[in-house]
Design an enzyme around this catalytic site. Structure first.
Site, short mmCIF file in Angstrom:
data_model
loop_
_atom_site.label_atom_id
_atom_site.label_comp_id
_atom_site.label_asym_id
_atom_site.label_seq_id
_atom_site.Cartn_x
_atom_site.Cartn_y
_atom_site.Cartn_z
N GLY A 40 30.81 -25.61 11.51
CA GLY A 40 29.44 -25.62 10.97
C GLY A 40 29.01 -27.02 10.56
O GLY A 40 28.26 -27.22 9.62
N TYR A 194 25.57 -9.80 4.28
CA TYR A 194 26.06 -11.14 3.91
C TYR A 194 27.12 -11.01 2.82
O TYR A 194 28.20 -11.61 2.90
CB TYR A 194 24.86 -11.97 3.43
CG TYR A 194 25.17 -13.42 3.11
CD1 TYR A 194 25.38 -14.35 4.12
CD2 TYR A 194 25.23 -13.86 1.80
CE1 TYR A 194 25.64 -15.68 3.82
CE2 TYR A 194 25.48 -15.18 1.48
CZ TYR A 194 25.68 -16.09 2.50
OH TYR A 194 25.94 -17.42 2.20
#
Ligand SMILES: NC(=O)c1ccc[n+]([C@@H]2O[C@H](COP(=O)([O-])OP(=O)(O)OC[C@H]3O[C@@H](n4cnc5c(N)ncnc54)[C@H](OP(=O)(O)O)[C@@H]3O)[C@@H](O)[C@H]2O)c1
Length: 313
Positions: A40, A194
């Site tokens: 990321g 999430y």
């Protein structure tokens, strides 16, 4: 709401609020000679971490799904810090890709001193990966789980290494259901999905820390702060408007996250600390549901099966 809050001790709530208000700890510890793998790394928290690692002399191995973005980050880091950077491509929505890139790293990198898993996603609607997993669960939990286990031989090689899973206070939303990890049977709620993925990651951190005890390899999770990044921008125009016009006004600079990750990766006094959750750099007690070791043990087995990993950690 009150039922939800009742699961917390007052003392833990006070700690959370104090941590929230307290600045993150910094270190000047060098990363010279250390190899740091970051997923990321093309945006937000991961990019901020890469910049700090480069500033403190680390050798960077960046993982990205988008080659053009990855190359631009490499060029920036080489230009601004003279850092040694290499780029490897992998889409965390494909476990086959994660397996391939892990094998690539096992060949290409002599040893790994720090692994920072920052790739992450939040989706307001259920999406399924080509391999049949719910996207958020796959990118936020299964992929870093698989990558971490595959890279363990290289982390063990130097006798001392640190794994940092970029987690979130969002784990406090809960949402993990072992009977429905991929959200096929429930009404999909983005925040709960999430929360489920981050809860799963935390439960796995305690399991892995126990298995790594005495090996010199530590594993911790951290909440990077509430910072302005690209997370959520994959959602629809309304959500993107809300994020850019409303939410972003209340969020901080991702530099805080990068500095915190540098501290967790390099501070000498944290070298032996494992199996902890940090709010940036402050140790904090996670939500009670993320401390249920019976659920964690079962989830570990299920994650092993789902990722085709073997338990010779
Ligand atoms: N921002 C916050 O306030 C906050 C708070 C708590 C926790 N976090 C956590 O911080 C981590 C980083 O998020 P962020 O806020 O920095 O968001 P971001 O700016 O969107 O960065 C997410 C990174 O993950 C990568 N990524 C997303 N999906 C991927 C996939 N399928 N395969 C490979 N890489 C993928 C993105 O690549 P691209 O550049 O190609 O999109 C990007 O590099 C996440 O784990 C998030 O849950 C953030």
């Amino acid at each position: 709401m009150f039922r939800y809050l009742r699961q917390y001790d007052m003392a833990d709530m006070r700690d959370m609020l104090r941590n929230q208000r307290t600045a993150h700890r910094r270190t000047t510890a060098s990363l010279e000679g250390k190899t740091v793998v970051i997923s990321g790394s093309t945006s937000g928290v991961g990019l901020a971490a890469a910049r700090e690692v480069a500033r403190f002399g680390g050798r960077l191995v960046l993982l990205a799904r988008n080659e053009a973005k990855g190359r631009a980050v490499c060029a920036e880091l080489e230009r601004d810090s003279g850092a040694e950077v290499s780029l490897h491509l992998a889409d965390f929505a494909r476990l086959a890709d994660v397996r391939r890139v892990a094998d690539e790293l096992l060949d290409a990198v002599p040893r790994i001193d720090v692994l920072i898993n920052s790739a992450g996603v939040h989706s307001t609607r259920r999406r399924e990966t080509d391999e049949g997993h719910e996207l958020v669960f796959c990118v936020n939990h299964l992929a870093p789980f698989l990558l971490t286990l595959r890279l363990l031989p290289k982390l063990r090689d130097g006798g001392a290494a640190r794994i940092i899973q970029v987690n979130s206070q969002g784990h406090r939303f809960g949402g993990l259901d072992l009977a429905d990890l991929d959200w096929r049977r429930r009404w999909y709620l983005g925040l709960l999905a999430y929360g489920a993925s981050k809860t799963a990651q935390l439960l796995s951190v305690w399991e892995l820390a126990e298995r790594l005890a005495g090996s010199g390899v530590t594993v911790n999770a951290m909440h990077p702060g509430e910072v302005r990044t690209g997370i959520g921008l994959n959602n629809g125009p309304l959500y993107r408007w809300y994020q850019r016009r409303v939410l972003d006004r209340f969020l901080g600079d991702a530099r805080v996250s990068g500095e915190s990750l540098h501290t967790l990766a390099a501070a000498p006094e944290l070298g032996g600390v494992s199996g902890r959750y940090f709010n940036r750099t402050h140790p904090e007690k996670p939500a009670p549901h993320a401390l249920d070791r019976a659920v964690g043990a079962r989830l570990w087995e299920m994650s092993m099966d789902l990722t085709g990993s073997s338990d010779d950690v």
